[in-house]
Design a protein around this motif. Sequence first.
Motif, PDB file in Angstrom:
ATOM      1  N   ALA A   2      67.767  24.557  66.969  1.00  0.00           N
ATOM      2  CA  ALA A   2      67.258  24.997  65.518  1.00  0.00           C
ATOM      3  C   ALA A   2      65.822  24.409  65.361  1.00  0.00           C
ATOM      4  O   ALA A   2      65.514  23.282  65.606  1.00  0.00           O
ATOM      5  CB  ALA A   2      68.272  24.329  64.446  1.00  0.00           C
ATOM      6  N   HIS A   4      64.257  24.741  62.048  1.00  0.00           N
ATOM      7  CA  HIS A   4      64.397  24.338  60.544  1.00  0.00           C
ATOM      8  C   HIS A   4      65.582  23.583  60.046  1.00  0.00           C
ATOM      9  O   HIS A   4      66.673  23.565  60.591  1.00  0.00           O
ATOM     10  CB  HIS A   4      64.615  25.706  59.696  1.00  0.00           C
ATOM     11  CG  HIS A   4      63.375  26.487  60.111  1.00  0.00           C
ATOM     12  ND1 HIS A   4      62.045  26.287  59.489  1.00  0.00           N
ATOM     13  CD2 HIS A   4      63.035  27.614  60.737  1.00  0.00           C
ATOM     14  CE1 HIS A   4      61.008  26.997  59.807  1.00  0.00           C
ATOM     15  NE2 HIS A   4      61.613  28.023  60.715  1.00  0.00           N
ATOM     16  N   LYS A   5      65.364  22.629  59.107  1.00  0.00           N
ATOM     17  CA  LYS A   5      66.561  21.883  58.443  1.00  0.00           C
ATOM     18  C   LYS A   5      67.899  22.711  58.253  1.00  0.00           C
ATOM     19  O   LYS A   5      68.775  22.527  58.454  1.00  0.00           O
ATOM     20  CB  LYS A   5      65.944  21.049  57.402  1.00  0.00           C
ATOM     21  CG  LYS A   5      66.942  20.271  56.785  1.00  0.00           C
ATOM     22  CD  LYS A   5      67.064  18.881  57.372  1.00  0.00           C
ATOM     23  CE  LYS A   5      67.764  17.809  56.720  1.00  0.00           C
ATOM     24  NZ  LYS A   5      67.882  16.708  57.574  1.00  0.00           N
ATOM     25  N   SER A   6      67.203  23.961  57.362  1.00  0.00           N
ATOM     26  CA  SER A   6      68.444  24.972  57.064  1.00  0.00           C
ATOM     27  C   SER A   6      69.335  25.414  58.009  1.00  0.00           C
ATOM     28  O   SER A   6      70.495  25.661  58.242  1.00  0.00           O
ATOM     29  CB  SER A   6      67.974  26.106  56.031  1.00  0.00           C
ATOM     30  OG  SER A   6      66.989  26.918  56.930  1.00  0.00           O
ATOM     31  N   SER A   7      68.593  25.777  59.406  1.00  0.00           N
ATOM     32  CA  SER A   7      69.441  26.343  60.306  1.00  0.00           C
ATOM     33  C   SER A   7      70.060  25.091  60.966  1.00  0.00           C
ATOM     34  O   SER A   7      71.178  25.359  61.820  1.00  0.00           O
ATOM     35  CB  SER A   7      68.528  26.926  61.266  1.00  0.00           C
ATOM     36  OG  SER A   7      67.306  26.018  61.666  1.00  0.00           O
ATOM     37  N   GLU A   8      69.816  24.133  60.962  1.00  0.00           N
ATOM     38  CA  GLU A   8      70.427  22.819  61.554  1.00  0.00           C
ATOM     39  C   GLU A   8      71.676  22.684  60.940  1.00  0.00           C
ATOM     40  O   GLU A   8      72.947  22.618  61.411  1.00  0.00           O
ATOM     41  CB  GLU A   8      69.474  21.452  61.577  1.00  0.00           C
ATOM     42  CG  GLU A   8      68.708  21.551  62.592  1.00  0.00           C
ATOM     43  CD  GLU A   8      67.886  20.159  62.423  1.00  0.00           C
ATOM     44  OE1 GLU A   8      68.090  19.431  61.528  1.00  0.00           O
ATOM     45  OE2 GLU A   8      66.770  20.085  63.251  1.00  0.00           O
ATOM     46  N   LYS A   9      71.756  22.853  59.393  1.00  0.00           N
ATOM     47  CA  LYS A   9      72.714  22.717  58.657  1.00  0.00           C
ATOM     48  C   LYS A   9      73.633  24.052  59.009  1.00  0.00           C
ATOM     49  O   LYS A   9      74.979  23.843  58.975  1.00  0.00           O
ATOM     50  CB  LYS A   9      72.327  22.980  57.145  1.00  0.00           C
ATOM     51  CG  LYS A   9      73.695  22.615  56.214  1.00  0.00           C
ATOM     52  CD  LYS A   9      73.251  22.594  54.690  1.00  0.00           C
ATOM     53  CE  LYS A   9      74.483  22.604  53.921  1.00  0.00           C
ATOM     54  NZ  LYS A   9      74.022  22.722  52.549  1.00  0.00           N
ATOM     55  N   ARG A  10      73.239  25.325  59.084  1.00  0.00           N
ATOM     56  CA  ARG A  10      74.170  26.489  59.382  1.00  0.00           C
ATOM     57  C   ARG A  10      74.917  25.947  60.615  1.00  0.00           C
ATOM     58  O   ARG A  10      76.102  26.526  60.550  1.00  0.00           O
ATOM     59  CB  ARG A  10      73.110  27.553  59.561  1.00  0.00           C
ATOM     60  CG  ARG A  10      72.659  28.012  58.208  1.00  0.00           C
ATOM     61  CD  ARG A  10      73.682  28.289  57.143  1.00  0.00           C
ATOM     62  NE  ARG A  10      74.791  29.002  57.197  1.00  0.00           N
ATOM     63  CZ  ARG A  10      75.893  29.183  56.566  1.00  0.00           C
ATOM     64  NH1 ARG A  10      76.029  28.322  55.522  1.00  0.00           N
ATOM     65  NH2 ARG A  10      77.312  29.731  56.922  1.00  0.00           N
TER      66      ARG A  10
END
Length: 86
Positions: A2, A4-10
């Motif tokens: 990932a 991006h931070k958001s994609s890591e969270k996803r």
Amino acid sequence: MANHKSSEKRILVTEKKNAVNTARRSAVKTATKKALQAIASGDKTSAVSATRAAESKIMKSAGKVMPKKRAARKISRLTKKVAKMA
């Protein structure tokens, strides 16, 4: 990996949901097997209670782990088998 931070969270959220869904699917299979074994044994009271427990697990997973119509079909088939018992 990932970017991006958001994609890591996803990715993390997806892993958690996958674990929960796997557990639900497994619980449905186990409850169904127990109900079928109780039906095969011929004891109506244990078959009814095992079917009731399986029905509860199946309905909780309906719409989440399996389609609602598949859940209804599984419950219907189990109920028919219990009703056929002498």
